[in-house]
Design a protein around this motif. Sequence first.
Motif, PDB file in Angstrom:
ATOM      1  N   GLU A   7       0.829  -1.198   0.000  1.00  0.00           N
ATOM      2  CA  GLU A   7       0.000   0.000   0.000  1.00  0.00           C
ATOM      3  C   GLU A   7       0.871   1.258   0.000  1.00  0.00           C
ATOM      4  O   GLU A   7       0.610   2.220  -0.729  1.00  0.00           O
ATOM      5  CB  GLU A   7      -0.931  -0.009   1.211  1.00  0.00           C
ATOM      6  CG  GLU A   7      -2.004   1.039   1.182  1.00  0.00           C
ATOM      7  CD  GLU A   7      -3.001   0.909   2.316  1.00  0.00           C
ATOM      8  OE1 GLU A   7      -3.684   1.917   2.603  1.00  0.00           O
ATOM      9  OE2 GLU A   7      -3.109  -0.177   2.927  1.00  0.00           O
ATOM     10  N   TYR A  43      -2.471  17.113  13.909  1.00  0.00           N
ATOM     11  CA  TYR A  43      -2.874  15.734  13.600  1.00  0.00           C
ATOM     12  C   TYR A  43      -2.074  14.744  14.455  1.00  0.00           C
ATOM     13  O   TYR A  43      -2.631  13.832  15.059  1.00  0.00           O
ATOM     14  CB  TYR A  43      -2.674  15.426  12.104  1.00  0.00           C
ATOM     15  CG  TYR A  43      -2.866  13.965  11.811  1.00  0.00           C
ATOM     16  CD1 TYR A  43      -4.136  13.465  11.543  1.00  0.00           C
ATOM     17  CD2 TYR A  43      -1.796  13.075  11.856  1.00  0.00           C
ATOM     18  CE1 TYR A  43      -4.321  12.108  11.327  1.00  0.00           C
ATOM     19  CE2 TYR A  43      -1.972  11.725  11.636  1.00  0.00           C
ATOM     20  CZ  TYR A  43      -3.238  11.244  11.367  1.00  0.00           C
ATOM     21  OH  TYR A  43      -3.422   9.899  11.163  1.00  0.00           O
ATOM     22  N   ALA A  47      -3.455  11.997  17.111  1.00  0.00           N
ATOM     23  CA  ALA A  47      -3.281  10.569  16.825  1.00  0.00           C
ATOM     24  C   ALA A  47      -2.262   9.913  17.753  1.00  0.00           C
ATOM     25  O   ALA A  47      -2.111   8.691  17.744  1.00  0.00           O
ATOM     26  CB  ALA A  47      -2.839  10.397  15.374  1.00  0.00           C
ATOM     27  N   LYS A  74      -0.239   0.672   9.705  1.00  0.00           N
ATOM     28  CA  LYS A  74      -1.398   1.390   9.167  1.00  0.00           C
ATOM     29  C   LYS A  74      -1.428   2.832   9.676  1.00  0.00           C
ATOM     30  O   LYS A  74      -1.860   3.729   8.961  1.00  0.00           O
ATOM     31  CB  LYS A  74      -2.684   0.642   9.553  1.00  0.00           C
ATOM     32  CG  LYS A  74      -3.924   1.184   8.916  1.00  0.00           C
ATOM     33  CD  LYS A  74      -3.952   0.900   7.426  1.00  0.00           C
ATOM     34  CE  LYS A  74      -5.285   1.306   6.828  1.00  0.00           C
ATOM     35  NZ  LYS A  74      -5.252   1.299   5.374  1.00  0.00           N
ATOM     36  N   LYS A  75      -0.948   3.066  10.891  1.00  0.00           N
ATOM     37  CA  LYS A  75      -0.905   4.432  11.432  1.00  0.00           C
ATOM     38  C   LYS A  75      -0.069   5.345  10.532  1.00  0.00           C
ATOM     39  O   LYS A  75      -0.396   6.509  10.355  1.00  0.00           O
ATOM     40  CB  LYS A  75      -0.327   4.441  12.851  1.00  0.00           C
ATOM     41  CG  LYS A  75      -1.221   3.827  13.895  1.00  0.00           C
ATOM     42  CD  LYS A  75      -0.796   4.112  15.314  1.00  0.00           C
ATOM     43  CE  LYS A  75       0.584   3.682  15.657  1.00  0.00           C
ATOM     44  NZ  LYS A  75       0.897   3.819  17.100  1.00  0.00           N
ATOM     45  N   ILE A  77       0.469   4.954   7.234  1.00  0.00           N
ATOM     46  CA  ILE A  77      -0.289   5.170   5.992  1.00  0.00           C
ATOM     47  C   ILE A  77      -1.333   6.263   6.218  1.00  0.00           C
ATOM     48  O   ILE A  77      -1.462   7.194   5.423  1.00  0.00           O
ATOM     49  CB  ILE A  77      -0.980   3.859   5.526  1.00  0.00           C
ATOM     50  CG1 ILE A  77       0.044   2.762   5.259  1.00  0.00           C
ATOM     51  CG2 ILE A  77      -1.888   4.116   4.336  1.00  0.00           C
ATOM     52  CD1 ILE A  77       0.900   2.941   4.047  1.00  0.00           C
ATOM     53  N   GLU A  78      -2.079   6.147   7.303  1.00  0.00           N
ATOM     54  CA  GLU A  78      -3.118   7.134   7.616  1.00  0.00           C
ATOM     55  C   GLU A  78      -2.513   8.522   7.831  1.00  0.00           C
ATOM     56  O   GLU A  78      -3.083   9.523   7.385  1.00  0.00           O
ATOM     57  CB  GLU A  78      -3.902   6.692   8.845  1.00  0.00           C
ATOM     58  CG  GLU A  78      -4.751   5.464   8.578  1.00  0.00           C
ATOM     59  CD  GLU A  78      -5.326   4.829   9.833  1.00  0.00           C
ATOM     60  OE1 GLU A  78      -4.958   5.244  10.966  1.00  0.00           O
ATOM     61  OE2 GLU A  78      -6.128   3.885   9.684  1.00  0.00           O
ATOM     62  N   GLN A  81      -1.530   9.984   4.490  1.00  0.00           N
ATOM     63  CA  GLN A  81      -2.735  10.434   3.783  1.00  0.00           C
ATOM     64  C   GLN A  81      -3.239  11.744   4.355  1.00  0.00           C
ATOM     65  O   GLN A  81      -3.698  12.628   3.597  1.00  0.00           O
ATOM     66  CB  GLN A  81      -3.810   9.341   3.853  1.00  0.00           C
ATOM     67  CG  GLN A  81      -3.467   8.125   3.035  1.00  0.00           C
ATOM     68  CD  GLN A  81      -4.378   6.932   3.294  1.00  0.00           C
ATOM     69  OE1 GLN A  81      -4.981   6.805   4.356  1.00  0.00           O
ATOM     70  NE2 GLN A  81      -4.448   6.051   2.310  1.00  0.00           N
ATOM     71  N   ALA A  82      -3.150  11.924   5.653  1.00  0.00           N
ATOM     72  CA  ALA A  82      -3.549  13.185   6.279  1.00  0.00           C
ATOM     73  C   ALA A  82      -2.657  14.319   5.763  1.00  0.00           C
ATOM     74  O   ALA A  82      -3.143  15.403   5.434  1.00  0.00           O
ATOM     75  CB  ALA A  82      -3.479  13.090   7.794  1.00  0.00           C
ATOM     76  N   THR A  85      -3.707  15.438   2.442  1.00  0.00           N
ATOM     77  CA  THR A  85      -4.914  16.277   2.530  1.00  0.00           C
ATOM     78  C   THR A  85      -4.555  17.711   2.924  1.00  0.00           C
ATOM     79  O   THR A  85      -5.081  18.666   2.358  1.00  0.00           O
ATOM     80  CB  THR A  85      -5.891  15.668   3.559  1.00  0.00           C
ATOM     81  OG1 THR A  85      -6.252  14.365   3.131  1.00  0.00           O
ATOM     82  CG2 THR A  85      -7.141  16.520   3.686  1.00  0.00           C
TER      83      THR A  85
END
Length: 88
Positions: A7, A43, A47, A74-75, A77-78, A81-82, A85
């Motif tokens: 990913e 962020y 998180a 996964k943290k 990746i997220e 992505q943030a 954005t």
Amino acid sequence: MSQIKKEAKEMAGWDLEDETLVREFTFDNFLKGIDFVQNVAAYAEGAQHHPYLIIDHTTITIKWTTVDEGKLTKKDIEAAQACDTFYA
């Protein structure tokens, strides 16, 4: 190769260096870069997942990895992505 790494390799603009996602973001001026860093910092606090940041005038380099697990998760990746954005 793990699903997380697959990913990560598909994320536009991000490089995978071992267990770390890395990206450089470029801004028109220093203060725009700092505004971006403030969004990333907010962020990260929310998180409880904090990046390695390099501020070099109008270029911000961000590196995400999950240190306490010693690998990409996964943290990360997220979080990346943030960042995308916030940069859009």
